[in-house]
Design an enzyme around this catalytic site. Structure first.
Site, mmCIF file in Angstrom:
data_model
loop_
_atom_site.group_PDB
_atom_site.id
_atom_site.type_symbol
_atom_site.label_atom_id
_atom_site.label_comp_id
_atom_site.label_asym_id
_atom_site.label_seq_id
_atom_site.Cartn_x
_atom_site.Cartn_y
_atom_site.Cartn_z
ATOM 1 N N PRO A 364 63.889 59.834 -0.852
ATOM 2 C CA PRO A 364 65.021 60.706 -1.213
ATOM 3 C C PRO A 364 65.557 60.377 -2.596
ATOM 4 O O PRO A 364 65.239 59.330 -3.177
ATOM 5 C CB PRO A 364 66.056 60.397 -0.122
ATOM 6 N N SER A 686 60.032 68.043 15.693
ATOM 7 C CA SER A 686 60.791 66.898 16.192
ATOM 8 C C SER A 686 62.134 67.277 16.816
ATOM 9 O O SER A 686 62.819 66.407 17.365
ATOM 10 C CB SER A 686 61.033 65.898 15.045
ATOM 11 N N LYS A 729 65.647 58.817 9.822
ATOM 12 C CA LYS A 729 66.482 59.436 10.851
ATOM 13 C C LYS A 729 67.483 58.442 11.432
ATOM 14 O O LYS A 729 68.650 58.786 11.683
ATOM 15 C CB LYS A 729 65.590 60.000 11.958
#
Length: 800
Positions: A364, A686, A729
């Protein structure tokens, strides 16, 4: 002519005369001169003069031709009295007049300037003493002038006869000066000389100079006459210029430029095919005139060949201990990434060759991908260059334009190597996942040759059209996600993942790097401002929610600006920024715990996803309305995600009885599944278990726990399959304040990548089936059961 002189000497003129200013023109006595009159006041002056009986006026020459409205100070004081013989009015409003010079005069007084200049004048007679020198000078002037008339095409042959018949030395000087094309100040100087002998000498010098120039022109013309063809006027002029330069010993500037380029090429160790191409282009350049359109194209092309680092390299420093020290100094944590870089350098040290897989840092924004490339360059002692290909849609941006196009230039690869001044820099290609393609070509396909170790030893830019060896360049790419990188391009890269930072890691980065950097940027010292760990943690938790640290750096910069203002005003010399002051300076908290608010109602479940900016929390909402058992999904979902929603809906409907749900409910209701942030495209499998949980929560009336988030793929048999991006996550769940994360049991090995801090701060439920997910996620007794009990109690009260 002697009679005319006598007549002229007998002419009387008024003391006060109108003055006509002249630009770049000098009128001599005894000469007939045509003049163009355009200014309004000059036209009025001529009209008045022509209307008078004597038709006389004074002619004075301007010192500078650039002045629009001439005044007394702009004019020479010596001029000529003239008579207007002829006047022609032109249709455009201007006049053409023919004047004859009568007498040389000097300005004696300025009598007015409205509506035009008027002045008083006195005659300036010649000073002539008969002597042998005057006679000799007169004959010399006549002889030289006759030779010039024979060489110059614009002088008529009749002028030669007229000059031979002039006995008056002064009149002869006036005739020569008025017919030759001399500079204005030179003519004015001849007019002002009253000493006839001195004027003869000056005229003789001028004639000698002009004669040399005309004879040289004739010689030049004879030298190049054999090379001329019709219509080659420009070529003829350049040959004349060349002959003039040879006469003066100055040489040819174009040849000197070509020789300089050749010397620069000889000083560079070029590959044989490159040297042949450069020599061929220099030969073409030598034959072209500088004004030719192709001259600049070839000149620029040769310049590019000279400027490229064909033989320039920097020595590598493959000291692994030094490399690790530099990486630790520049970056906090990232141990696995640093270890992978050290391994790459170790292999290169043993092979004595840095060529190999292309490194690609994926993560990121704000996690240090670009700065890692700079650290590697510092480790190796190499030059560092960076290009960004984000948004590139034209193949020519990588490979350049062919030279047939106007304004063509090399692509970004060759331009960056020119700027690096080394053929072995560390070359960072930023945002490689954001390249596009359109009708102009596919830059990703052009990048294949750049990044393929089997091909880039002979990379050809369209502009150069010569092979350039990129095998010694260390290429590093950066990307936010892998999905948008074409598979053939991804296959050529060794991917290194950089995950988001934990809270403790952000705290360490802020304390070690960001805070000192911002203090220096705002003119503060550590003695001025103290920012404790509690205050930094507050900034991280309540004012940022990101995988990287860019927003954190912005917030720290805001605090430093506030502190700098107080210090600059003299209101404080030492500041301690605590939590209260952080809230005061940064305002209300930007990020509150929204999981509890969003999941308070049944039908909303908290999911986890990976985006281009790191991990993120998704709230999946389900709602029902009267219908026939259909499913509707919204939120700009991709095909895979829509199929996951269908699978979740089918499983819940098929297993309604075992879940304690009314099977007939689905026949009477349609279900709408929506994922907010509808402007953001979403896809992937997911979210399957999250959708199933939201639907079960909706039908049962049992809200999902606000302390649980989940991720996993669901099958029609209720199994939970493994997913990717576990670290991102989990970090997103931690940032959102979630206490429990439900993961597929198959992802248990991925938990080893988490830091002890994260593993201790979050409880994990590893599920093999959807039933285990529901047991962990759903709260207590259903709202529907509560409503049924309340209704039964109300009915009993009415019966009583």
């Amino acid at each position: 002519m002697s009679e005319s002189v006598e007549e002229r000497e007998g002419v009387e003129f008024p003391v006060t005369l109108p003055v006509l200013p002249l630009k770049e023109t000098v009128v001599f006595p005894d000469s007939m001169t045509p003049l163009a009159i355009g200014q309004e006041r000059s036209i009025r002056l001529v009209d008045d003069v022509v209307a008078a009986d004597d038709r006389m006026l004074a002619l004075l020459t301007a010192r500078e031709s650039g002045v629009e409205q001439l005044g007394w100070d702009d004019l020479y004081e010596v001029g000529a009295i003239a008579v207007v013989h002829k006047l022609i009015k032109v249709p455009d409003g201007t006049l053409r007049i023919l004047v004859q010079g009568i007498e040389r005069v000097r300005l004696a007084g300025r009598d007015g300037d409205v509506p035009y200049l008027r002045g008083s004048f006195v005659a300036e007679p010649d000073e002539l003493t008969d002597s042998p020198e005057v006679e000799a000078l007169t004959r010399n002037v006549q002889s030289q002038f006759a030779r010039i008339i024979g060489l110059v095409p614009y002088l008529p042959e009749e002028l030669q006869l007229a000059a031979a018949n002039v006995d008056d030395p002064s009149a002869l000087c006036n005739l020569v000066a008025s017919t030759l094309r001399l500079k204005t100040d030179e003519k004015q100087r001849l007019l002002e000389l009253t000493d006839v002998e001195a004027r003869l000498r000056d005229v003789s010098v001028v004639l000698h100079r002009e004669l040399d120039v005309f004879e040289l022109g004739t010689k030049i013309q004879s030298q190049v006459q054999s090379e001329l063809e019709k219509g080659q006027r420009e070529f003829y002029l350049r040959q004349q210029l060349k002959a003039i330069q040879d006469e003066l010993g100055e040489g040819d500037e174009q040849q000197a430029e070509v020789n300089e380029l050749r010397a620069q090429l000889d000083a560079i160790e070029l590959p044989e095919d490159v040297r042949k191409a450069a020599t061929r282009e220099l030969g073409r350049l030598e034959k072209l005139p500088p004004a030719a359109a192709e001259y600049g194209v070839i000149r620029t092309y040769v310049d590019w060949i000279i400027q490229l680092p064909w033989d320039k390299t920097t020595p590598d420093e493959l000291d692994l201990e030094h490399a690790r020290a530099v990486l630790d100094e520049d970056h906090f944590d990232l141990d696995k990434v640093k270890e992978r870089i050290i391994e790459h350098l170790a292999v290169s040290k043993l092979k004595n060759d840095l060529s190999g897989p292309i490194l690609c840092f994926v993560g990121p924004p704000g996690v240090g991908k670009t700065s890692l490339g700079q650290s590697i360059a510092r480790t190796l002692g190499r030059k560092f260059v960076r290009i960004s290909v984000g948004g590139a849609r034209d193949e020519a941006e990588i490979r350049g334009h062919r030279r047939t196009y106007i304004g063509a230039m090399p692509g970004t690869i060759i331009r960056a190597l020119r700027d690096a001044e080394s053929r072995n820099p560390v070359f960072l290609i930023d945002e490689i996942d954001k390249m596009g393609s359109d009708f102009r070509g596919d830059p990703a396909s052009a990048m294949l040759e750049v990044l393929d170790p089997e091909q880039h030893s002979s990379f050809r830019d369209h502009y150069l059209d010569l092979p350039f060896d990129l095998s010694r360049v260390l290429f590093i790419c950066t990307a936010n996600q892998l999905e948008t990188i074409p598979t053939p391009l991804l296959d050529r890269m060794d991917v290194i993942h950089l995950s988001g930072y934990t809270e403790d890691e952000k705290l360490g980065i802020a304390r070690r790097y960001l805070l000192p950097k911002q203090l220096g940027a705002h003119g503060l010292r550590r003695s001025n401002v103290t920012l404790g760990d509690k205050a930094l943690r507050l900034v991280i938790r309540e004012y940022t929610r990101e995988a990287g640290v860019r927003n954190l750096e912005r917030q720290i910069a805001t605090l430093c600006r506030k502190a700098a203002t107080l210090v600059a005003r003299g209101e404080a010399r030492r500041l301690r920024v605590d939590e209260a002051r952080v809230r005061e300076w940064l305002g209300a908290r930007r990020f509150a715990a929204e999981v509890r608010k969003r999941t308070a109602d049944p039908g909303v479940a908290t999911g986890l996803a990976v985006t281009a900016v790191g991990g993120d929390v998704l709230f999946i909402e389900a709602q029902a309305y009267a219908g026939r058992g259909r499913l509707k999904v919204t939120g700009q979902l991709g095909d895979v995600m829509q199929e996951s929603a269908a699978a979740a809906h089918s499983w819940v409907r098929a297993n309604a009885a075992s879940l304690g749900l009314d099977p007939a409910w689905f026949a009477e209701h349609d279900v709408h599944v929506h994922i907010p942030a509808g402007a953001v495209p979403k896809d992937g499998p997911s979210a399957g278990i999250t959708m199933a949980t939201a639907i079960v929560s909706l039908v049962s009336g049992r809200p999902v726990s606000d302390r649980v988030a989940m991720t996993g793929e669901i099958t029609l048999t209720g199994q939970v399959l493994a997913i990717g991006g576990v670290r991102e996550k989990v970090l997103a769940a931690q940032r959102a304040g979630v206490a429990t994360v439900v993961l597929p049991a198959e992802n248990a090995p991925d938990l080893e990548e988490l830091t002890p801090e994260v593993r201790e701060g979050v409880a994990f439920v590893l599920a093999d089936s959807i039933n285990e997910v529901l047991d962990a996620a759903l709260d207590g007794r259903s709202s529907a059961a509560k409503r049924l009990v309340s209704a039964a109690r109300r009915q009993a009260a009415r019966s009583a």
